[in-house]
Design a protein around this motif. Structure first.
Motif, mmCIF file in Angstrom:
data_model
loop_
_atom_site.group_PDB
_atom_site.id
_atom_site.type_symbol
_atom_site.label_atom_id
_atom_site.label_comp_id
_atom_site.label_asym_id
_atom_site.label_seq_id
_atom_site.Cartn_x
_atom_site.Cartn_y
_atom_site.Cartn_z
ATOM 1 N N THR A 1 -13.617 3.335 -2.297
ATOM 2 C CA THR A 1 -12.658 2.399 -2.881
ATOM 3 C C THR A 1 -13.077 2.128 -4.320
ATOM 4 O O THR A 1 -14.258 1.936 -4.591
ATOM 5 C CB THR A 1 -12.650 1.074 -2.090
ATOM 6 O OG1 THR A 1 -12.175 1.329 -0.767
ATOM 7 C CG2 THR A 1 -11.780 0.025 -2.755
ATOM 8 N N THR B 1 -4.657 0.657 10.459
ATOM 9 C CA THR B 1 -5.475 -0.236 9.630
ATOM 10 C C THR B 1 -4.747 -1.524 9.307
ATOM 11 O O THR B 1 -5.324 -2.622 9.402
ATOM 12 C CB THR B 1 -5.865 0.488 8.332
ATOM 13 O OG1 THR B 1 -6.801 1.528 8.645
ATOM 14 C CG2 THR B 1 -6.492 -0.457 7.323
ATOM 15 N N PHE C 1 -10.473 -0.412 3.816
ATOM 16 C CA PHE C 1 -9.587 -1.553 3.569
ATOM 17 C C PHE C 1 -10.286 -2.883 3.800
ATOM 18 O O PHE C 1 -9.809 -3.922 3.323
ATOM 19 C CB PHE C 1 -8.293 -1.413 4.371
ATOM 20 C CG PHE C 1 -7.252 -0.650 3.596
ATOM 21 C CD1 PHE C 1 -6.344 -1.312 2.783
ATOM 22 C CD2 PHE C 1 -7.233 0.729 3.632
ATOM 23 C CE1 PHE C 1 -5.423 -0.607 2.033
ATOM 24 C CE2 PHE C 1 -6.313 1.456 2.882
ATOM 25 C CZ PHE C 1 -5.395 0.785 2.072
ATOM 26 N N LEU D 1 -3.442 4.742 -1.323
ATOM 27 C CA LEU D 1 -4.291 5.445 -0.363
ATOM 28 C C LEU D 1 -3.961 6.925 -0.483
ATOM 29 O O LEU D 1 -2.793 7.315 -0.357
ATOM 30 C CB LEU D 1 -4.017 4.951 1.057
ATOM 31 C CG LEU D 1 -4.656 5.736 2.209
ATOM 32 C CD1 LEU D 1 -6.174 5.710 2.126
ATOM 33 C CD2 LEU D 1 -4.175 5.172 3.556
ATOM 34 N N VAL E 1 0.850 -1.191 0.000
ATOM 35 C CA VAL E 1 0.000 0.000 0.000
ATOM 36 C C VAL E 1 0.889 1.246 0.000
ATOM 37 O O VAL E 1 1.732 1.417 0.886
ATOM 38 C CB VAL E 1 -0.944 0.027 1.217
ATOM 39 C CG1 VAL E 1 -1.803 1.289 1.202
ATOM 40 C CG2 VAL E 1 -1.819 -1.228 1.226
ATOM 41 N N PHE F 1 -3.197 4.475 8.151
ATOM 42 C CA PHE F 1 -2.865 3.219 7.476
ATOM 43 C C PHE F 1 -2.119 2.268 8.415
ATOM 44 O O PHE F 1 -2.381 1.056 8.406
ATOM 45 C CB PHE F 1 -2.049 3.433 6.208
ATOM 46 C CG PHE F 1 -1.597 2.121 5.632
ATOM 47 C CD1 PHE F 1 -2.527 1.240 5.096
ATOM 48 C CD2 PHE F 1 -0.263 1.717 5.706
ATOM 49 C CE1 PHE F 1 -2.148 -0.009 4.623
ATOM 50 C CE2 PHE F 1 0.125 0.479 5.233
ATOM 51 C CZ PHE F 1 -0.822 -0.383 4.688
ATOM 52 N N LEU G 1 -1.131 -6.751 4.838
ATOM 53 C CA LEU G 1 -1.055 -5.368 4.373
ATOM 54 C C LEU G 1 0.241 -4.755 4.891
ATOM 55 O O LEU G 1 0.560 -4.881 6.079
ATOM 56 C CB LEU G 1 -2.239 -4.557 4.908
ATOM 57 C CG LEU G 1 -3.630 -4.891 4.372
ATOM 58 C CD1 LEU G 1 -4.691 -4.251 5.262
ATOM 59 C CD2 LEU G 1 -3.780 -4.428 2.928
ATOM 60 N N VAL H 1 -11.156 -3.287 0.325
ATOM 61 C CA VAL H 1 -9.948 -3.648 -0.427
ATOM 62 C C VAL H 1 -9.663 -5.133 -0.294
ATOM 63 O O VAL H 1 -9.328 -5.814 -1.275
ATOM 64 C CB VAL H 1 -8.740 -2.821 0.068
ATOM 65 C CG1 VAL H 1 -7.425 -3.405 -0.455
ATOM 66 C CG2 VAL H 1 -8.871 -1.363 -0.368
#
Length: 251
Positions: A140, A89, A192, A116, A68, A86, A104, A195
């Motif tokens: 997204t 996340t 996410f 992102l 990412v 992030f 991730l 995602v």
């Protein structure tokens, strides 16, 4: 790229409004002295995207590390807020699975699978064939390839032109800079979930029956501004079940 597209958004109703289906699935019980707790599959909700003629199950290949790239704007406060969201996340969703079904992690643009970015920041990819349609507080976007057999790649527009480039875009409305960081973290964590392959929501916040559905009222994947920033038990059960289900689309 074809017209097959997911635009999962936080904050307003999506263009497609999938109904939650209360699935009853088998429970796998693993016994070991020090084994992690296996999420109960009975509280998993429907994860297939239902915006097309048929349901579409999409996810990343088993065991994939998903790179990412948090697109920098050059503005210290904005960049730090999105990077922190992030990091939170990635840890929250990586901890949601037990056996390394995916991971991730941050990556430079040239090795990224997902970008992102703040919505008002120019993206370093060519989105002409699958443009995002901003709506709500975060969203997204991705598209299938021309044959509808895989998730297509967005070519990079800076540096080396890479055909096998970024596959998904997550954008956050720039006005979210002002609210507290927890709200940004919740929005990013929710997106996410999409995602990773949760293409629907357990229910909408306006759905009066939502609180009566087991685990649904606590879900990160509510359709609306999330009230939490980590996956609930129902979210964990759903992602576990998803990554043990054959997908229709993968990057």
């Amino acid at each position: 790229m074809s017209a097959l597209r997911l635009k999962a958004r936080s904050g307003r109703a999506c263009s497609a409004r999938p109904a939650m289906i209360a699935g009853i699935v088998g429970v796998v019980l693993l016994a070991a002295c020090d084994s992690p707790t296996v999420p109960p599959r009975l509280i998993a909700y429907q994860f297939a995207y239902e915006g097309f003629v048929e349901r579409v199950i999409y996810r990343w290949p088993d065991g994939q590390t998903i790179g990412v790239h948090v697109a920098p704007t050059g503005e210290t406060e904005r960049d730090a807020l999105l990077e922190a969201a992030f990091r939170h996340t990635a840890q929250a969703w990586n901890d949601a699975v037990l056996y390394g079904e995916y991971r991730l992690e941050a990556a430079p643009l040239q090795r990224a699978d997902v970008i992102l970015a703040w919505a008002n920041h120019a993206l370093p990819i060519d989105t002409s064939e699958c443009p995002p349609s901003p709506d709500g507080f975060a969203w997204t976007t991705f598209c299938a390839n021309s044959t509808g057999t895989a998730i297509a790649a967005y070519p990079l527009t800076v540096g080396q032109h890479v055909e096998d480039g970024v596959h998904m875009i997550v954008q956050v409305l720039q006005t979210e800079l002002e609210p507290d960081p927890d709200r940004v973290a919740a929005l990013v964590a929710h997106e996410f979930g999409h995602v990773l392959g949760i293409g629907t929501h357990p229910c909408r916040l306006s759905d009066s029956g939502c609180t009566r559905r087991q685990g649904a009222h606590e879900s990160l994947m509510y359709l609306g501004i999330p009230e939490r920033s980590t996956p609930s038990a129902a979210d964990r059960s759903t992602i576990e079940l998803l990554y043990h289900t054959r997908p229709d689309l993968t990057p």
